[in-house]
Design a protein around this motif. Structure first.
Motif, mmCIF file in Angstrom:
data_model
loop_
_atom_site.group_PDB
_atom_site.id
_atom_site.type_symbol
_atom_site.label_atom_id
_atom_site.label_comp_id
_atom_site.label_asym_id
_atom_site.label_seq_id
_atom_site.Cartn_x
_atom_site.Cartn_y
_atom_site.Cartn_z
ATOM 1 N N TYR A 193 41.740 20.265 -31.265
ATOM 2 C CA TYR A 193 42.018 18.822 -31.329
ATOM 3 C C TYR A 193 43.026 18.435 -30.253
ATOM 4 C CZ TYR A 193 43.828 14.404 -33.279
ATOM 5 O OH TYR A 193 44.230 13.100 -33.460
ATOM 6 N N TYR A 194 44.098 19.233 -30.134
ATOM 7 C CA TYR A 194 45.135 18.923 -29.144
ATOM 8 C C TYR A 194 44.694 19.262 -27.726
ATOM 9 C CZ TYR A 194 48.239 17.785 -32.934
ATOM 10 O OH TYR A 194 48.793 17.174 -34.041
ATOM 11 N N LEU A 195 43.741 20.178 -27.595
ATOM 12 C CA LEU A 195 43.220 20.521 -26.277
ATOM 13 C C LEU A 195 42.580 19.321 -25.583
ATOM 14 C CD1 LEU A 195 42.229 22.702 -24.140
ATOM 15 C CD2 LEU A 195 40.150 22.832 -25.543
ATOM 16 N N ILE A 196 41.882 18.499 -26.339
ATOM 17 C CA ILE A 196 41.088 17.415 -25.766
ATOM 18 C C ILE A 196 41.922 16.479 -24.898
ATOM 19 C CG2 ILE A 196 39.757 15.339 -26.382
ATOM 20 C CD1 ILE A 196 38.577 16.961 -28.685
ATOM 21 N N GLN A 197 43.173 16.238 -25.309
ATOM 22 C CA GLN A 197 44.001 15.296 -24.553
ATOM 23 C C GLN A 197 44.317 15.792 -23.131
ATOM 24 O OE1 GLN A 197 48.146 15.018 -25.992
ATOM 25 N NE2 GLN A 197 47.744 16.882 -27.172
ATOM 26 N N PHE A 198 44.170 17.095 -22.894
ATOM 27 C CA PHE A 198 44.484 17.664 -21.584
ATOM 28 C C PHE A 198 43.254 17.861 -20.692
ATOM 29 C CE2 PHE A 198 47.830 19.341 -24.468
ATOM 30 C CZ PHE A 198 48.929 18.728 -23.875
ATOM 31 N N LEU A 199 42.071 17.523 -21.186
ATOM 32 C CA LEU A 199 40.843 17.733 -20.420
ATOM 33 C C LEU A 199 40.506 16.532 -19.545
ATOM 34 C CD1 LEU A 199 38.560 19.396 -23.136
ATOM 35 C CD2 LEU A 199 39.908 20.539 -21.352
#
Length: 251
Positions: A105-111
Motif C-alpha cells: 500500500y505504501y509502495l504505491i506512493q513512490f511509483l
C-alpha cells in the motif's frame, strides 16, 4: 533458533487442537523445563491454554490476516522506509504488479504515475487512482474480505500477461528465506504472480523473519529480492536458498 522451535510447536498445537505436554517434549526432543518455557511464552501471547498436563489451542484467537484498514495504520515509519527503498527497484519498468498488504500500500506512493499498474487489491487500486495513476488494472477473481484482495483468479485471467517485476507482501519468512501466508487461496495467487514475474520483490518488516505460517508460496525458479529492516546480526544467521537475496535497510 528458539523462535523457530516456538513456531513449530505452535503449528503442531494448531493442527491437533489439544495435545499432551509429554508429546511436545518427545516430538521436539525437549527437556521438561525447555518445553515449559516455550509453552509459557505461547500462553502469554494468548495462543494456548495449559491445564492439567494438556495444551489447548485458544480458538478464539484470530490467526488469520488482520483487516487491511488496521494494518495500514501500524508501523507507518518503517513501512514507508521499506516501501521507498523497494520502489528504487522499479525504476525503468513500465508494467508492474503490486500485491495487496500494508507494505505494498505504501509502495504505491513512490511509483511512477505513468506505469501500467496491475494489482489484486481494491484498496491499493483506489489509492493509485487518488494519486493520479492513469492505467490501473485489477485482476479478477474471488474477493477476500479481510484484505480486500483478489484470490482464486478467474480462469485465463493471467493468460498472456507477464510482469517484468512484481511486489508482494508476506506474513512470515523462515531461516532459509522461504515465504509463507496463512491462507491457501492467497498462497496460490502469489505463486501465480511469481511464475509470471522475472523478478519478485518482497516487502517485509524484521518481525516477520524466523517465523512460519501455514502455506509456503516461494517459487524456486523465480528470482526473489526481500527488502527489509532486518538486523544485520539476524541476517548473518540466515542460510538463504540460492534464488533469494535480502536487501537490508537501516531504520
Amino acid at each position: 533458533m528458539p523462535k523457530i522451535i516456538e513456531n513449530k510447536i505452535f503449528e503442531y498445537i494448531k493442527k491437533h487442537k489439544i495435545v499432551k505436554s509429554k508429546d511436545i517434549e518427545k516430538i521436539f526432543q525437549l527437556t521438561q523445563s525447555s518445553s515449559r518455557r516455550y509453552l509459557i511464552k505461547l500462553e502469554s501471547q494468548g495462543l494456548i491454554n495449559r491445564t492439567f498436563g494438556e495444551i489447548i489451542l485458544n480458538e478464539n484467537k484470530n490467526f488469520q490476516d488482520q483487516k487491511i484498514e488496521n494494518k495500514i495504520k501500524t508501523n507507518l515509519e518503517v513501512k514507508n522506509k521499506i516501501a521507498q527503498h523497494a520502489s528504487q527497484l522499479a525504476l525503468g519498468y513500465k508494467t508492474i504488479f503490486v500485491d495487496s498488504g500494508s507494505n505494498c500500500y505504501y509502495l504505491i506512493q513512490f511509483l511512477d504515475r505513468n506505469i501500467e499498474l496491475f494489482t489484486n487489491s481494491i484498496t491499493n487500486a483506489n489509492l493509485a487512482l487518488d494519486l493520479g495513476f492513469q492505467n490501473v488494472n485489477i485482476l479478477g477473481g474471488t474477493l477476500k474480505q479481510e484484505t480486500k484482495s483478489i484470490v482464486n483468479f478467474n480462469k485465463n485471467e493471467l493468460e498472456g500477461i507477464n510482469f517484468p517485476i512484481s511486489f508482494l507482501g508476506v506474513n512470515a519468512i523462515d531461516e532459509k528465506g522461504c515465504l509463507y501466508t496463512p491462507e491457501k487461496r492467497e498462497a496460490k495467487a502469489k505463486q501465480d504472480i511469481m511464475k509470471r514475474s522475472l523478478i519478485t520483490v518482497v516487502l517485509a518488516e524484521k518481525e516477520k523473519f524466523n517465523t512460519m505460517s501455514t502455506f509456503k508460496f516461494s517459487d524456486n525458479d523465480s528470482k526473489i529480492v526481500i527488502v527489509s529492516n532486518i538486523k544485520e546480526k539476524d541476517l548473518k544467521k540466515m542460510k538463504l536458498v540460492s534464488n533469494t537475496q535480502i536487501v537490508r535497510i537501516k531504520e
